[in-house]
Design an enzyme around this catalytic site. Structure first.
Site, PDB file in Angstrom:
ATOM      1  CG  ASP A 125      69.795  25.000  33.568  1.00  0.00           C
ATOM      2  OD1 ASP A 125      70.274  25.660  34.497  1.00  0.00           O
ATOM      3  OD2 ASP A 125      70.186  23.856  33.276  1.00  0.00           O
ATOM      4  CG  ASP A 329      70.958  21.858  26.967  1.00  0.00           C
ATOM      5  OD1 ASP A 329      71.387  21.257  27.975  1.00  0.00           O
ATOM      6  OD2 ASP A 329      69.757  22.180  26.850  1.00  0.00           O
ATOM      7  CB  CYS A 367      87.642  15.330  12.436  1.00  0.00           C
ATOM      8  SG  CYS A 367      87.002  16.470  13.694  1.00  0.00           S
ATOM      9  CB  CYS A 369      88.130  19.202  15.976  1.00  0.00           C
ATOM     10  SG  CYS A 369      88.917  17.668  16.539  1.00  0.00           S
ATOM     11  CB  CYS A 372      91.008  15.440  14.290  1.00  0.00           C
ATOM     12  SG  CYS A 372      89.826  14.380  15.152  1.00  0.00           S
ATOM     13  CG  HIS A 398      86.756  14.346  18.055  1.00  0.00           C
ATOM     14  ND1 HIS A 398      86.819  14.560  16.690  1.00  0.00           N
ATOM     15  CD2 HIS A 398      86.009  13.219  18.226  1.00  0.00           C
ATOM     16  CE1 HIS A 398      86.167  13.598  16.062  1.00  0.00           C
ATOM     17  NE2 HIS A 398      85.663  12.773  16.969  1.00  0.00           N
TER      18      HIS A 398
END
Length: 445
Positions: A125, A329, A367, A369, A372, A398
């Site tokens: 940005d 974002d 999950c 990830c 997890c 996560h």
């Protein structure tokens, strides 16, 4: 006026600009034809779509959530972990990287991606948000919940000094790190972002808040338009000067606060310029987010991508997607993780509670990830209580996966023709006061 504006600059070579592209895929209105009641509730047509952004460092399938790596790092998470959890791109901040380590360092390193060992697409940005928010003493959060124009247009946070001053040519500001005085202008922002080397960068704009008067909003919008023209001119010059570098796309930033006529005017003005895409920024009341995004996307060119700056709450994400936002974002997934908050299909919860001391289940059953699959709530609870930094790492992994997957699933739902059903089911579960699917009682934040 900067010297480079005294003589015309030739347009970008089409071969260079073609290194970046956007292709529309499925349209929500076609795969999921809305009912009359849905159209009435939305206030207009649903402009959501899938698509593909192509950059020199890879593709981004949209809609997509872009992980925020403000200082060339997603806080507490390795780039390899960000890739593993499915994030397609990372967004860094020009203001912070300009101050530390310096854009010249990133340029010498081969650009943002090479510097941080991230092989995929990158965004930066312009620094406009930080110049305004930090400059006015509000730090990272600005109250966008209500409209109150009773105060002055140059308000600062209570007890704080204004560190930024806007004029026609740019902004003088003091570093929040050491108080040194710096200058940002459209040309300087373009130079900084070109040296940082992201695939997608944003034009330098002036961010206003809902507290500013209508008169100031109009004045600021015109200034942002003039700055946008200067950004395009400098971008063309730098692209030619840096011919050996990968092409960097330039997005214009749409301001206009809560005013329909100003938002539409900004879209028409910037849509006529040679931008590769657009960012929808500025002050947005939560309850009007979808309406404002739709106003903008009714005006902006259909064949260019649109990025909504700074959202991550599930209801906001679905509202943005169905009204035509392609990417967005937010720092929230990692920021709340550092305070022990984790996302779950039934809400957001605080892992610091004593009830997790002997809870040996994962943060979220099912999950995929890394956190997890390998660690329990009890262990991460212990890490947080022991003030071990890896607690933030595991919860951040996560949380980022949760948001990335939700957006990926929304994209698949558009393609499959069941977006509205997926949205209703997801939000009903997330915001339901009844918690029935979690193996132990949880404290809702």
């Amino acid at each position: 006026m900067p010297a480079n504006l005294e003589s015309p600059v030739p347009p970008l070579q089409p071969a260079r600009q073609s290194e970046f592209s956007f292709r529309v895929g499925k349209r929500l209105s076609e795969t999921c034809p809305p009912s009359a009641a849905q159209l009435a509730e939305n206030g207009g047509e649903f402009l959501g779509r899938t698509g593909t952004i192509t950059t020199p460092h890879g593709e981004i399938r949209t809609p997509a959530f872009i992980a925020v790596g403000t200082k060339a790092t997603v806080k507490s998470v390795l780039p390899e972990s960000i890739a593993e959890l499915g994030a397609q791109a990372v967004l860094a901040n020009a203001y912070h990287l300009y101050l530390q380590p310096g854009a010249d360092i990133l340029d010498e390193a081969g650009g943002l991606g090479a510097f941080m060992n991230w092989p995929g697409p990158t965004f930066t940005d312009s620094g406009g948000f930080q110049v305004m928010s930090l400059g006015s003493g509000f730090k990272k959060v600005i109250d966008m919940k209500s409209v109150d124009r009773s105060g002055p247009d140059d308000a600062v946070a209570p007890g704080k000094e204004r560190l930024a001053h806007v004029d026609e040519d740019g902004v003088w500001f003091k570093s929040h790190l050491n108080g040194d005085r710096h200058r940002f202008s459209p040309e300087i922002s373009m130079n900084v972002q070109h040296r940082i080397g992201a695939d997608i960068m944003f034009a330098f704009d002036e961010l206003t808040t809902l507290q500013n008067s209508r008169g100031y909003q109009e004045e600021s919008l015109e200034r942002t338009r003039r700055w946008a023209e200067r950004c395009v001119t400098e971008h063309v010059r730098l692209t030619g000067e840096r011919a050996g570098k990968p092409y960097q796309a330039l997005f214009g930033v749409i301001q206009g606060a809560q005013y329909e006529d100003l938002r539409r005017k900004a879209c028409r003005d910037l849509g006529a310029l040679n931008f590769d895409g657009f960012g929808i920024g500025g002050a947005l009341e939560k309850e009007n987010l979808g309406t404002i995004v739709r106003w903008c996307n009714e005006e902006l060119p259909e064949d260019k991508p649109r990025h909504l700056l700074g959202i991550s709450e599930p209801d906001d994400i679905f509202t943005a997607i169905e009204n035509g936002a392609d990417t967005f974002d937010c720092v929230s997934p990692t920021r709340v993780a550092r305070n022990s908050a984790f996302y779950h299909p039934t809400g957001r919860y605080n892992l610091s509670g004593a009830r997790y001391k002997r809870d040996f289940g994962p943060l979220q059953e099912g999950c995929d990830c890394y956190a997890c699959l390998n660690y329990s709530r009890a262990y991460i609870h212990h890490l947080f209580k022991a003030k071990e930094m890896v607690s933030a790492t595991l919860i951040s992994i996560h949380n980022e996966r949760f948001v990335v997957k939700m957006v990926d699933d929304a994209r698949l739902a558009i393609e499959a023709g069941n977006f509205f059903e997926f949205k209703a089911e997801t939000l009903a579960q997330y915001y339901s006061p009844a918690i029935s699917t979690v193996p132990c009682a949880l404290d809702v934040l």
